[in-house]
Design a protein around this motif. Structure first.
Motif, PDB file in Angstrom:
ATOM      1  N   PHE A  33       0.678   0.262   1.088  1.00  0.00           N
ATOM      2  CA  PHE A  33       1.223  -0.530   2.185  1.00  0.00           C
ATOM      3  C   PHE A  33       0.659  -0.015   3.493  1.00  0.00           C
ATOM      4  CE2 PHE A  33       3.949   3.134   2.235  1.00  0.00           C
ATOM      5  CZ  PHE A  33       4.512   3.230   3.504  1.00  0.00           C
ATOM      6  N   GLU A  34       0.745  -0.844   4.506  1.00  0.00           N
ATOM      7  CA  GLU A  34       0.222  -0.483   5.816  1.00  0.00           C
ATOM      8  C   GLU A  34       1.360  -0.027   6.721  1.00  0.00           C
ATOM      9  OE1 GLU A  34      -2.030  -2.631   9.587  1.00  0.00           O
ATOM     10  OE2 GLU A  34      -2.453  -3.349   7.551  1.00  0.00           O
ATOM     11  N   TYR A  35       1.169   1.124   7.347  1.00  0.00           N
ATOM     12  CA  TYR A  35       2.114   1.592   8.349  1.00  0.00           C
ATOM     13  C   TYR A  35       1.432   2.675   9.171  1.00  0.00           C
ATOM     14  CZ  TYR A  35       6.504   2.600  10.681  1.00  0.00           C
ATOM     15  OH  TYR A  35       7.463   2.756  11.655  1.00  0.00           O
ATOM     16  N   TRP A  36       2.222   3.425   9.902  1.00  0.00           N
ATOM     17  CA  TRP A  36       1.733   4.450  10.816  1.00  0.00           C
ATOM     18  C   TRP A  36       1.860   5.809  10.148  1.00  0.00           C
ATOM     19  CZ3 TRP A  36      -0.601   3.143  15.294  1.00  0.00           C
ATOM     20  CH2 TRP A  36      -0.891   4.156  16.210  1.00  0.00           C
ATOM     21  N   SER A  37       0.763   6.527  10.056  1.00  0.00           N
ATOM     22  CA  SER A  37       0.787   7.932   9.633  1.00  0.00           C
ATOM     23  C   SER A  37       0.641   8.727  10.926  1.00  0.00           C
ATOM     24  CB  SER A  37      -0.343   8.204   8.639  1.00  0.00           C
ATOM     25  OG  SER A  37      -0.368   9.546   8.245  1.00  0.00           O
ATOM     26  N   HIS A  38      -0.483   9.411  11.144  1.00  0.00           N
ATOM     27  CA  HIS A  38      -0.753   9.915  12.497  1.00  0.00           C
ATOM     28  C   HIS A  38      -1.411   8.806  13.318  1.00  0.00           C
ATOM     29  CE1 HIS A  38      -4.735  10.419  10.665  1.00  0.00           C
ATOM     30  NE2 HIS A  38      -5.191  10.277  11.892  1.00  0.00           N
ATOM     31  N   ALA A  39      -1.823   7.751  12.608  1.00  0.00           N
ATOM     32  CA  ALA A  39      -2.413   6.547  13.205  1.00  0.00           C
ATOM     33  C   ALA A  39      -2.162   5.423  12.209  1.00  0.00           C
ATOM     34  CB  ALA A  39      -3.910   6.761  13.432  1.00  0.00           C
ATOM     35  N   ALA A  40      -2.602   4.209  12.530  1.00  0.00           N
ATOM     36  CA  ALA A  40      -2.458   3.101  11.591  1.00  0.00           C
ATOM     37  C   ALA A  40      -3.202   3.437  10.309  1.00  0.00           C
ATOM     38  CB  ALA A  40      -3.010   1.816  12.204  1.00  0.00           C
ATOM     39  N   ALA A  41      -2.564   3.183   9.155  1.00  0.00           N
ATOM     40  CA  ALA A  41      -3.147   3.642   7.904  1.00  0.00           C
ATOM     41  C   ALA A  41      -2.623   2.838   6.721  1.00  0.00           C
ATOM     42  CB  ALA A  41      -2.826   5.126   7.694  1.00  0.00           C
ATOM     43  N   TYR A  42      -3.366   2.926   5.615  1.00  0.00           N
ATOM     44  CA  TYR A  42      -2.868   2.506   4.320  1.00  0.00           C
ATOM     45  C   TYR A  42      -2.264   3.730   3.648  1.00  0.00           C
ATOM     46  CZ  TYR A  42      -5.438  -1.852   4.930  1.00  0.00           C
ATOM     47  OH  TYR A  42      -5.898  -3.049   5.413  1.00  0.00           O
ATOM     48  N   LEU A  43      -1.085   3.551   3.070  1.00  0.00           N
ATOM     49  CA  LEU A  43      -0.335   4.652   2.479  1.00  0.00           C
ATOM     50  C   LEU A  43       0.055   4.297   1.049  1.00  0.00           C
ATOM     51  CD1 LEU A  43       1.998   5.043   5.555  1.00  0.00           C
ATOM     52  CD2 LEU A  43       0.289   6.731   4.887  1.00  0.00           C
ATOM     53  N   PRO A  44       0.291   5.293   0.197  1.00  0.00           N
ATOM     54  CA  PRO A  44       0.771   4.993  -1.159  1.00  0.00           C
ATOM     55  C   PRO A  44       2.162   4.363  -1.098  1.00  0.00           C
ATOM     56  CG  PRO A  44       0.005   7.286  -0.968  1.00  0.00           C
ATOM     57  CD  PRO A  44       0.109   6.738   0.425  1.00  0.00           C
ATOM     58  N   VAL A  51      -8.491   2.217  -6.081  1.00  0.00           N
ATOM     59  CA  VAL A  51      -8.045   2.335  -4.692  1.00  0.00           C
ATOM     60  C   VAL A  51      -6.705   3.047  -4.603  1.00  0.00           C
ATOM     61  CG1 VAL A  51      -7.212   1.017  -2.701  1.00  0.00           C
ATOM     62  CG2 VAL A  51      -9.352   0.369  -3.816  1.00  0.00           C
ATOM     63  N   ALA A  52      -5.752   2.659  -5.441  1.00  0.00           N
ATOM     64  CA  ALA A  52      -4.427   3.273  -5.383  1.00  0.00           C
ATOM     65  C   ALA A  52      -4.504   4.773  -5.640  1.00  0.00           C
ATOM     66  CB  ALA A  52      -3.496   2.606  -6.393  1.00  0.00           C
ATOM     67  N   ASP A  53      -5.325   5.179  -6.598  1.00  0.00           N
ATOM     68  CA  ASP A  53      -5.493   6.604  -6.898  1.00  0.00           C
ATOM     69  C   ASP A  53      -6.139   7.319  -5.724  1.00  0.00           C
ATOM     70  OD1 ASP A  53      -5.493   8.984  -8.397  1.00  0.00           O
ATOM     71  OD2 ASP A  53      -7.502   8.577  -9.181  1.00  0.00           O
ATOM     72  N   ALA A  54      -7.136   6.683  -5.090  1.00  0.00           N
ATOM     73  CA  ALA A  54      -7.810   7.302  -3.943  1.00  0.00           C
ATOM     74  C   ALA A  54      -6.842   7.496  -2.783  1.00  0.00           C
ATOM     75  CB  ALA A  54      -8.994   6.451  -3.510  1.00  0.00           C
ATOM     76  N   VAL A  55      -6.065   6.472  -2.451  1.00  0.00           N
ATOM     77  CA  VAL A  55      -5.114   6.581  -1.339  1.00  0.00           C
ATOM     78  C   VAL A  55      -4.044   7.618  -1.669  1.00  0.00           C
ATOM     79  CG1 VAL A  55      -3.410   5.332   0.047  1.00  0.00           C
ATOM     80  CG2 VAL A  55      -5.549   4.218  -0.594  1.00  0.00           C
ATOM     81  N   ASN A  56      -3.628   7.678  -2.914  1.00  0.00           N
ATOM     82  CA  ASN A  56      -2.628   8.663  -3.310  1.00  0.00           C
ATOM     83  C   ASN A  56      -3.165  10.081  -3.181  1.00  0.00           C
ATOM     84  OD1 ASN A  56       0.052   9.257  -4.576  1.00  0.00           O
ATOM     85  ND2 ASN A  56      -1.255  10.113  -6.169  1.00  0.00           N
ATOM     86  N   ARG A  57      -4.402  10.310  -3.579  1.00  0.00           N
ATOM     87  CA  ARG A  57      -4.980  11.651  -3.501  1.00  0.00           C
ATOM     88  C   ARG A  57      -5.231  12.071  -2.059  1.00  0.00           C
ATOM     89  NH1 ARG A  57      -9.514  11.843  -8.231  1.00  0.00           N
ATOM     90  NH2 ARG A  57     -10.037  13.802  -7.168  1.00  0.00           N
ATOM     91  N   LEU A  58      -5.640  11.122  -1.232  1.00  0.00           N
ATOM     92  CA  LEU A  58      -5.903  11.430   0.176  1.00  0.00           C
ATOM     93  C   LEU A  58      -4.624  11.478   1.004  1.00  0.00           C
ATOM     94  CD1 LEU A  58      -9.039   9.170   0.688  1.00  0.00           C
ATOM     95  CD2 LEU A  58      -9.017  11.672   0.595  1.00  0.00           C
ATOM     96  N   GLY A  59      -3.587  10.790   0.566  1.00  0.00           N
ATOM     97  CA  GLY A  59      -2.336  10.731   1.317  1.00  0.00           C
ATOM     98  C   GLY A  59      -2.267   9.541   2.251  1.00  0.00           C
ATOM     99  N   TYR A  60      -3.401   9.142   2.798  1.00  0.00           N
ATOM    100  CA  TYR A  60      -3.506   7.981   3.680  1.00  0.00           C
ATOM    101  C   TYR A  60      -4.977   7.648   3.846  1.00  0.00           C
ATOM    102  CZ  TYR A  60      -5.409  10.950   7.315  1.00  0.00           C
ATOM    103  OH  TYR A  60      -6.230  11.798   8.008  1.00  0.00           O
ATOM    104  N   VAL A  61      -5.261   6.431   4.256  1.00  0.00           N
ATOM    105  CA  VAL A  61      -6.606   6.053   4.685  1.00  0.00           C
ATOM    106  C   VAL A  61      -6.449   5.372   6.036  1.00  0.00           C
ATOM    107  CG1 VAL A  61      -8.604   4.587   4.255  1.00  0.00           C
ATOM    108  CG2 VAL A  61      -7.566   5.852   2.366  1.00  0.00           C
ATOM    109  N   GLN A  62      -7.036   5.962   7.069  1.00  0.00           N
ATOM    110  CA  GLN A  62      -6.857   5.449   8.427  1.00  0.00           C
ATOM    111  C   GLN A  62      -7.595   4.130   8.619  1.00  0.00           C
ATOM    112  OE1 GLN A  62      -7.377   8.324  11.562  1.00  0.00           O
ATOM    113  NE2 GLN A  62      -7.749   6.777  13.118  1.00  0.00           N
ATOM    114  N   ILE A  63      -6.939   3.202   9.319  1.00  0.00           N
ATOM    115  CA  ILE A  63      -7.505   1.890   9.619  1.00  0.00           C
ATOM    116  C   ILE A  63      -8.151   1.936  11.000  1.00  0.00           C
ATOM    117  CG2 ILE A  63      -6.986  -0.559   9.927  1.00  0.00           C
ATOM    118  CD1 ILE A  63      -4.470  -0.071   8.189  1.00  0.00           C
ATOM    119  N   ASP A  64      -9.357   1.406  11.095  1.00  0.00           N
ATOM    120  CA  ASP A  64      -9.997   1.363  12.409  1.00  0.00           C
ATOM    121  C   ASP A  64     -10.761   0.059  12.561  1.00  0.00           C
ATOM    122  OD1 ASP A  64     -10.517   3.135  14.878  1.00  0.00           O
ATOM    123  OD2 ASP A  64     -12.477   2.267  14.408  1.00  0.00           O
TER     124      ASP A  64
END
Length: 393
Positions: free
Chosen positions: A75-86, A27-40
């Protein structure tokens, strides 16, 4: 310079950068490669953030995301929307947090007294949810009608005093940042150009090629700094650019497209990183996608929660899905084929085995034992799948 690659090569590079061709390690590698994963929060099928990770991690379990957050890898915060971030990107969330502390508005007016009271309770009692605070008004009707404590929690979270420790049944559990943030995390606020460099690195790392507008997606007052940083990197030989359709596209010449693609179908949800920027999707993949969740039912063309169906490097269909969890049945409510699904003679291209595999994998991921196609734009295909399909053990 002239465009060094064909459209198909850029598509392949994009898919490679997205982690769709070679699976990330975890998961950590995936989120790092994508930059963020949006929460919905849409829950007619597996939630979008879990589905994004399932699309890239073959053995993904929803508990894997919770574990990565508990280990302090994301961690969870705001990217362009709510997201998981590295977690490594934590310092790049500080600009927004400090701006909000200094008077920028998020969604509602700041209630300093309520925020102090909420913060004091969490400091004394430990992690709490919004539901742990009583409401004088009773049940609310949406974010615009949040109780004062919930507004205070969200403001403290957005300003950085609180972090989301975890989610319980999708409810945020908040705790003091000082108790959640790993001690090794860099907390220096980045300067303007450093932040621009971060946006460039993240976007090109996840997509391979992009414009200033795309790198600045839903962020304010960053385009000038991006333009300066891109020009400097071109002078240093680190990046190159080409003009297409009146726009300048930037890329790292060290990254080259893969030579071939697997014979695979991916089902991508409306918030998937590959398709979230619809203009970019149209430009590179000639696919015009619209989420119809907010479209009145009578006016929907493709369905309430429609997945984009990608085969190799072409979007061949749209698939409206709903998981009937009680019956363990994945309903394919409507399958709409695109022109790209057919060859020049009007015959279906040979994607059906890959589609069946993708649907079976998605059904299992949703806890379903079988799937059923209800409507299809192709009558012969609908007849082919006239019976519900049981999954192989």
């Amino acid at each position: 310079m002239s465009n060094p690659y064909s459209r198909q090569e850029w598509q392949r590079l994009n898919l490679a950068c997205q982690g769709l061709l070679d699976a990330p390690t975890d998961v950590a590698d995936a989120v790092n490669r994508l930059g963020y994963v949006q929460i919905d929060s849409i829950h007619v099928a597996a939630r979008a953030h879990h589905h994004v990770l399932h699309s890239r991690l073959p053995d993904y379990s929803q508990t894997d995301l919770d574990a990565a957050q508990a280990r302090g890898e994301i961690f969870e915060y705001w990217s362009h929307a709510a997201a998981y971030l590295p977690m490594a990107d934590y310092r790049f969330s500080l600009q927004r947090k400090l701006a909000l502390k200094n008077g920028d508005r998020h969604w509602f007016e700041r209630d300093s007294q309520e925020m102090r009271e909420v913060l004091a309770r969490i400091r004394a009692e430990g992690p709490l949810r919004a539901a742990d605070f009583e409401s004088a008004k009773g049940r609310n009707n949406g974010w615009w009608d949040w109780k004062p404590a919930k507004k205070a929690l969200e403001q403290l979270f957005m300003e950085g005093d609180l972090m989301v420790l975890r989610r319980d049944k999708f409810q945020k559990v908040y705790d003091l940042t000082e108790r959640v943030l790993p001690a090794h995390v860099d907390c220096r606020e980045p300067g303007e150009q450093e932040f621009a460099g971060y946006l460039i690195d993240r976007f090109l790392g996840a997509h391979g090629v992009g414009t200033v507008k795309q790198m600045a997606y839903l962020r304010r007052n960053v385009q000038a700094a991006l333009t300066r940083e891109l020009a400097e990197r071109r002078e240093q030989g680190r990046l190159q650019s080409f003009k297409a359709d009146g726009q300048e596209h930037w890329f790292d010449p060290a990254r080259v497209p893969p030579a071939a693609l697997p014979d695979k179908v991916w089902l991508l949800n409306p918030f998937d990183n590959l398709i979230i920027q619809r203009e970019r999707l149209r430009h590179w993949f000639d696919f015009d996608y619209l989420l119809e969740v907010y479209v009145p039912e009578a006016k929907r063309r493709f369905g309430y929660y429609t997945l984009a169906v990608l085969w190799q490097d072409s979007f061949i269909a749209r698939l409206d899905v709903k998981a009937d969890r009680d019956k363990k049945l994945l309903l394919l409510r409507q399958l709409t084929l695109e022109p790209q699904a057919y060859d020049a003679a009007g015959n279906l291209k040979p994607f059906l085995p890959a589609l069946e595999q993708a649907v079976a994998d998605y059904a299992r991921f949703n806890g379903c034992e079988r799937w059923k196609l209800e409507l299809c734009s192709d009558k012969q295909l609908k007849s082919h799948y006239r019976r519900q399909q049981w999954l192989q053990p």
